[in-house]
Design an enzyme around this catalytic site. Structure first.
Site, PDB file in Angstrom:
ATOM      1  N   ASP A   1      45.117  43.143  40.637  1.00 19.60           N
ATOM      2  CA  ASP A   1      44.619  43.887  41.823  1.00 19.60           C
ATOM      3  C   ASP A   1      43.582  43.035  42.556  1.00 19.60           C
ATOM      4  OD1 ASP A   1      43.212  44.946  39.127  1.00 19.60           O
ATOM      5  OD2 ASP A   1      41.732  44.630  40.688  1.00 19.60           O
TER       6      ASP A   1
ATOM      7  N   ASP B   1      40.538  44.170  43.200  1.00 14.85           N
ATOM      8  CA  ASP B   1      39.310  44.927  42.971  1.00 14.85           C
ATOM      9  C   ASP B   1      39.100  45.878  44.155  1.00 14.85           C
ATOM     10  OD1 ASP B   1      37.277  45.560  41.175  1.00 14.85           O
ATOM     11  OD2 ASP B   1      35.827  44.408  42.313  1.00 14.85           O
TER      12      ASP B   1
HETATM   13  N1  LIG Z   1      39.284  45.095  39.266  1.00 12.54           N
HETATM   14  C1  LIG Z   1      39.054  45.068  37.961  1.00 12.54           C
HETATM   15  N2  LIG Z   1      37.786  45.154  37.494  1.00 12.54           N
HETATM   16  C2  LIG Z   1      37.534  45.094  36.183  1.00 12.54           C
HETATM   17  N3  LIG Z   1      38.473  44.968  35.249  1.00 12.54           N
HETATM   18  C3  LIG Z   1      39.746  44.882  35.659  1.00 12.54           C
HETATM   19  N4  LIG Z   1      40.892  44.747  34.971  1.00 12.54           N
HETATM   20  C4  LIG Z   1      41.899  44.708  35.837  1.00 12.54           C
HETATM   21  N5  LIG Z   1      41.436  44.821  37.109  1.00 12.54           N
HETATM   22  C5  LIG Z   1      40.084  44.933  37.017  1.00 12.54           C
END
Ligand SMILES: Nc1ncnc2[nH]cnc12
Ligand SMILES: CSC[C@H]1O[C@H](OP(=O)(O)O)[C@H](O)[C@@H]1O
Length: 297
Positions: free
Chosen positions: A216, A218
């Protein structure tokens, strides 16, 4: 104090599976085994087996069924259990958010640096009664990183070599302001687990590296929704085949390196790290520490 060498260690490859990786396939002679350690129980039983003649051990970091949060994982027990089972090289497979435009979901990053913002975890095997300071200048084993990168390339996986993994405490994901702050620091990816895991592996003199799977953006990216478990799991499922084929490829490759890793610096992390005077050491703690630091005790 005697400083022995690991020269005759037979390679045993450990894999810690993060979110979405709770088992590995293709092992011969496989067996889930219960391991107890002086620091308590690891996240789950450990899966022992061989792959193409190479011994390996797998542990799901959060337990099968994802029982433990990043804060609640008993990192010391997990690393000590790996050490007890003879693991010489340890690879973490971790889900991460991307902090850089070019690291799009689905990309694998062989990270080479860490920024530790975790706050609620015990970070060392050493404590009052026997203090030690190991180097974490390069928290990931450079040789292991290179091998992982080459193996991923050979599988034609989209992989990037190098990057900084920012460890946050969680379990909530970051605020937008935090996410922007970490970007301004130059961090590449964000996750919740690689510290204290990397530090403890170093104290246990186990070579350690991470394959970070980007799931992703974030919450900083204006054109993408903020991260959610649903999105992470969706991308993990799409990339499960890549992750499994990479694990099945690097275990035999690491185990069969012609020169092994016995002379790697990670294997000598404790050579000059212990600072407590021998007569001041707590004998009970020394006994416990023999599980991970027997070479120098
Ligand atoms: N955006 C994110 N922040 C923290 N841990 C994660 N694991 C997968 N995506 C994450
Ligand atoms: C399920 S999203 C957040 C969760 O995923 C990552 O876990 P791991 O590093 O074990 O793959 C992240 O660090 C969080 O623990």
């Amino acid at each position: 104090m005697s400083i022995n060498s690991h020269t005759h260690d037979k390679p045993v490859i450990g894999v810690i599976g993060g979110s979405g990786l709770y088992n590995i396939s293709g092992l011969s002679d496989q067996q889930w085994v219960e391991v107890d350690t002086p620091w308590g129980k690891p996240s789950d039983q450990l899966l022992k087996g061989t792959l193409d003649g190479v011994s390996c051990v797998f542990l799901p970091r959060h337990g099968r069924g994802h029982v433990y949060s990043p804060t609640d994982v008993n990192y010391r027990a997990n690393i000590a259990a790996m050490k007890k089972l003879g693991v010489t090289d340890l690879v973490s497979v971790s889900a991460v958010g991307s902090l850089k435009e070019e690291l799009s979901p689905g990309t694998f990053v062989v990270v080479d640096q860490l920024i530790d913002r975790s706050r609620l975890r015990t970070k060392s095997f050493f404590e009052k009664g026997l203090v030690a300071h190991v180097s974490l200048a390069d928290p990931f084993c450079p040789k292991l990183c290179q091998m992982l990168y080459e193996q991923a390339k050979q599988l034609e996986i989209k992989v990037v070599k190098g990057g900084t993994y920012l460890v946050m405490e969680g379990p909530q994901f970051s605020t937008r302001a935090e996410s922007q702050l970490y970007r301004s620091w130059g961090a590449s990816v964000i996750g919740m687990t690689n510290m204290p895991e990397a530090a403890l592996a170093r104290e246990a003199e186990i070579c350690y590296a991470t394959i970070a799977m980007v799931t992703d953006y974030d919450c900083w990216h204006e054109e993408h929704d903020a991260v959610s478990v649903k999105a992470v799991v969706g991308i993990l499922k799409q990339n499960a085949r890549h992750a499994s084929s990479l694990v099945e490829k690097f275990i035999p490759a690491l185990g069969k390196r012609p020169q092994g890793n016995s002379e790697c610096q990670c294997k000598h992390a404790l050579d000059y790290a212990l600072i407590t005077a021998p007569e001041k050491r707590d004998p009970v703690l020394v006994e416990r520490l023999k599980t991970i630091a027997g070479r120098v005790l």
